[in-house]
Design an enzyme around this catalytic site. Structure first.
Site, PDB file in Angstrom:
ATOM      1  N   ARG A 251     -11.634  -0.444  -7.444  1.00 13.69           N
ATOM      2  CA  ARG A 251     -11.494   0.133  -6.091  1.00 13.69           C
ATOM      3  C   ARG A 251     -11.198   1.626  -6.150  1.00 13.69           C
ATOM      4  O   ARG A 251     -10.132   2.096  -5.755  1.00 13.69           O
ATOM      5  CB  ARG A 251     -10.408  -0.587  -5.281  1.00 13.69           C
ATOM      6  CG  ARG A 251     -10.662  -2.069  -5.117  1.00 13.69           C
ATOM      7  CD  ARG A 251      -9.641  -2.721  -4.201  1.00 13.69           C
ATOM      8  NE  ARG A 251      -9.885  -4.161  -4.077  1.00 13.69           N
ATOM      9  CZ  ARG A 251      -9.190  -4.986  -3.310  1.00 13.69           C
ATOM     10  NH1 ARG A 251      -8.184  -4.509  -2.593  1.00 13.69           N
ATOM     11  NH2 ARG A 251      -9.482  -6.272  -3.263  1.00 13.69           N
TER      12      ARG A 251
ATOM     13  N   ASP B 169      -0.317  -3.427  -4.618  1.00  8.79           N
ATOM     14  CA  ASP B 169      -1.631  -3.588  -4.006  1.00  8.79           C
ATOM     15  C   ASP B 169      -2.374  -2.263  -4.087  1.00  8.79           C
ATOM     16  O   ASP B 169      -2.454  -1.653  -5.149  1.00  8.79           O
ATOM     17  CB  ASP B 169      -1.493  -4.085  -2.575  1.00  8.79           C
ATOM     18  CG  ASP B 169      -2.801  -4.636  -2.009  1.00  8.79           C
ATOM     19  OD1 ASP B 169      -3.771  -4.772  -2.779  1.00  8.79           O
ATOM     20  OD2 ASP B 169      -2.863  -4.932  -0.813  1.00  8.79           O
TER      21      ASP B 169
ATOM     22  N   ASP C 290       0.840  -1.207   0.000  1.00  3.29           N
ATOM     23  CA  ASP C 290       0.000   0.000   0.000  1.00  3.29           C
ATOM     24  C   ASP C 290       0.871   1.251   0.000  1.00  3.29           C
ATOM     25  O   ASP C 290       1.816   1.362   0.792  1.00  3.29           O
ATOM     26  CB  ASP C 290      -0.903   0.033   1.233  1.00  3.29           C
ATOM     27  CG  ASP C 290      -1.887  -1.122   1.249  1.00  3.29           C
ATOM     28  OD1 ASP C 290      -2.193  -1.654   0.169  1.00  3.29           O
ATOM     29  OD2 ASP C 290      -2.346  -1.492   2.354  1.00  3.29           O
TER      30      ASP C 290
ATOM     31  N   ASP D  14      -5.469   2.609   1.468  1.00  2.00           N
ATOM     32  CA  ASP D  14      -6.274   1.580   2.131  1.00  2.00           C
ATOM     33  C   ASP D  14      -6.542   1.900   3.595  1.00  2.00           C
ATOM     34  O   ASP D  14      -5.662   2.414   4.305  1.00  2.00           O
ATOM     35  CB  ASP D  14      -5.565   0.220   2.060  1.00  2.00           C
ATOM     36  CG  ASP D  14      -5.749  -0.455   0.713  1.00  2.00           C
ATOM     37  OD1 ASP D  14      -6.259   0.203  -0.219  1.00  2.00           O
ATOM     38  OD2 ASP D  14      -5.367  -1.634   0.586  1.00  2.00           O
TER      39      ASP D  14
END
Length: 519
Positions: free
Chosen positions: A244, A191, A162, A195
């Site tokens: 996302r 990734d 992240d 987040d």
């Protein structure tokens, strides 16, 4: 009477020694902060987000120096502004130890700390293949930095892949004018860019660029991780993102004035009971920009004022439930703060002139015109929050203390303390966990209705408990969460066991009494 002065002098000497050893430059004027403007969105709630405003300003050119600045503070909550210039990478980021920090090599670690601003200055700050990790942290500002190519597989790895990751009782974070980017998706080792999971709340991402990644970011790590929320996304550019943008599992999100270009597979994915207010955004050359995707657990949205420019939609069915092509609201979301949204038609222009690191920290005035904000964050007036989780209630509950005569247990306890001290009605005895975190439970032989608890800290330990969660001990469900011990109310629940979980502390937690009430 002289001991506090001595301790302050000792802390100052230690900080100077650490600074000398690591090359940190200390600036004497607290007002010399390069951070500009004030927090917006949900970061203004729950007491507001001011970062290190009012604290010392430190200049850092390596990751080790950033860690040293955190470790050189008098305490883990002493305000500090860290001005960063240059490239931060694995080669110059090592672990630094100290009583006011908990750092690690290979990642910028903001763990079990509060009141920190990290801001890029000078020719810019680039975190190259190195992520920024927040855990059990509060009141954090990250501004005017670039974080790029952080990997979870391959070499080197950092922060689980992240760019910016938050977890475990994080509160009040403002990330502003950043550039977060990767060079591919999961198969290339990357990734998420932004987040949040495991009880992260009151976060704003503003005027930032997220690009060239398989995953823009998520709120909630699984369908059962619904303890996160109250997140605002505004005036951001999402470009060349597979999915996302963001993914929402439970919680509340406010998404406005963002420019989406090339969302390749899906965009805003509201699922698992999440509710999103999606307004005045501009979507271009994208697919399935809003809906519930890859799950049968629905989420909801309130839509208005959005522009769809060359947007395509999948056919609904199974785990694919797109909101379009005729986007209609499926819920309502009440926003507790004031804001001025630009018209969607001017979003591409405004975002192109304001978003990302190195753009002069310009912001929109709500009339499609970029402006330079006034220097220095101010302390916003706390406002009400949207629905659950509920805030701590300062008024102690009344009635019969159900803990008297009940049972109790918990995680490993510190030497010389007892679970029984939690419910003996004696404020001079207490229970402590073996470390800075831990859990304590009150339990009954038969199902008991409870709607409030009162956590009383022992004398001399008031304020040590910082972040916490209250759990239904029968099911593990989160009843509520918050910061600071005291009186807490929540929807009346019938259970046999209720657990108070300490997720962050600034000293040794000491609970003198764990009182429970039916309400």
């Amino acid at each position: 009477m002289r001991r506090p002065v001595v301790r302050r002098l000792q802390a100052a000497v230690a900080a100077l020694a650490l600074a000398a050893a690591t090359g940190v430059v200390l600036t004497s004027a607290p007002a010399a902060s390069a951070a500009t403007g004030s927090a917006t969105g949900y970061a203004t709630q729950n007491g507001g987000t001011t970062g290190g405003s009012g604290g010392q300003t430190v200049r850092a050119t390596t990751g080790t120096q950033i860690h040293a600045a955190l470790c050189g503070r008098a305490s883990s909550s002493t305000p500090i502004v860290i001005e960063v210039e240059g490239t931060i990478n694995h080669g110059n980021t090592t672990k630094v130890s100290g009583s006011s920090c908990n750092t690690a090599a290979g990642v910028i670690e903001l763990k079990q700390i509060s009141n920190v601003t990290i801001v890029g200055v000078g020719s810019g700050a680039v975190f190259d293949q190195l992520g920024i990790h927040l855990r059990e942290a509060g009141n954090i500002i990250i501004q005017n930095v670039t974080v790029r190519n952080v990997k979870k597989s391959g070499s080197p790895t950092s922060n689980g892949g992240d760019a910016i990751g938050m977890e475990s009782g994080v509160r009040n974070v403002w990330v502003d004018h950043t550039t977060l980017e990767a060079s591919g998706g999961e198969s290339e080792g990357y990734d998420g860019l932004f987040d949040m999971k495991d009880d992260t709340q009151y976060v704003t991402l503003s005027y930032s660029i997220l690009r060239n990644s398989g995953r823009g970011g998520l709120v909630g790590s699984s369908e059962s991780d619904r303890s996160n929320g109250f997140v605002t996304y505004h005036h951001n550019l999402y470009q060349n993102i597979d999915s996302r943008a963001p993914l929402l599992r439970g919680g509340i999100a406010h998404i406005y004035n963002n420019h989406y270009v090339r969302l390749n597979e899906s965009g805003i994915n509201s699922r698992a009971g999440a509710r999103a207010k999606v307004e005045n955004n501009y979507f271009k050359d994208s697919k399935d920009v809003l809906g519930t995707f890859y799950t049968d657990q629905a989420g909801y949205w309130q839509v208005s004022g959005n522009t769809l420019d060359n947007v395509t939609w999948s056919s609904p069915g199974g785990t694919t439930q797109p909101a379009g092509p005729d986007m209609k609201s499926t819920t309502t979301v009440n926003i507790p703060y004031t804001y001025r949204a630009d018209a969607a038609g001017c979003v591409p222009d405004v975002v192109s002139r304001t978003a990302g690191a190195g753009t002069g920290l310009k912001v929109s005035d709500g009339n499609c015109s970029p402006q330079t904000p006034t220097p220095g964050p101010t302390d916003p007036t706390p406002g009400p929050t949207d629905p659950t989780p509920g805030p701590t209630d300062p008024t102690p509950p009344t009635g019969t203390n159900l803990s008297l005569g009940a049972g109790s247990d918990g995680s490993s306890k510190a030497a010389g303390t007892s679970y029984g001290d939690l419910r003996d009605g004696n404020l001079t005895t207490y229970w402590s966990p073996a470390g800075a975190t831990g859990s304590a439970s009150v339990k009954w032989a038969s199902a008991t209705a409870v709607s409030s608890v009162h956590i009383r800290e022992a004398a001399g330990a008031t304020g040590n408990i910082r972040t916490w969660r209250l759990l239904n001990g029968d099911t593990g469900a989160v009843l509520t969460s918050g910061t600071g011990a005291g009186a807490v109310t929540f929807p009346r629940t019938t259970l046999r066991k209720i657990t108070f979980e300490i997720t962050g502390s600034t000293g040794t937690p000491k609970i003198a009494e764990y009182e429970t009430y039916a309400g």
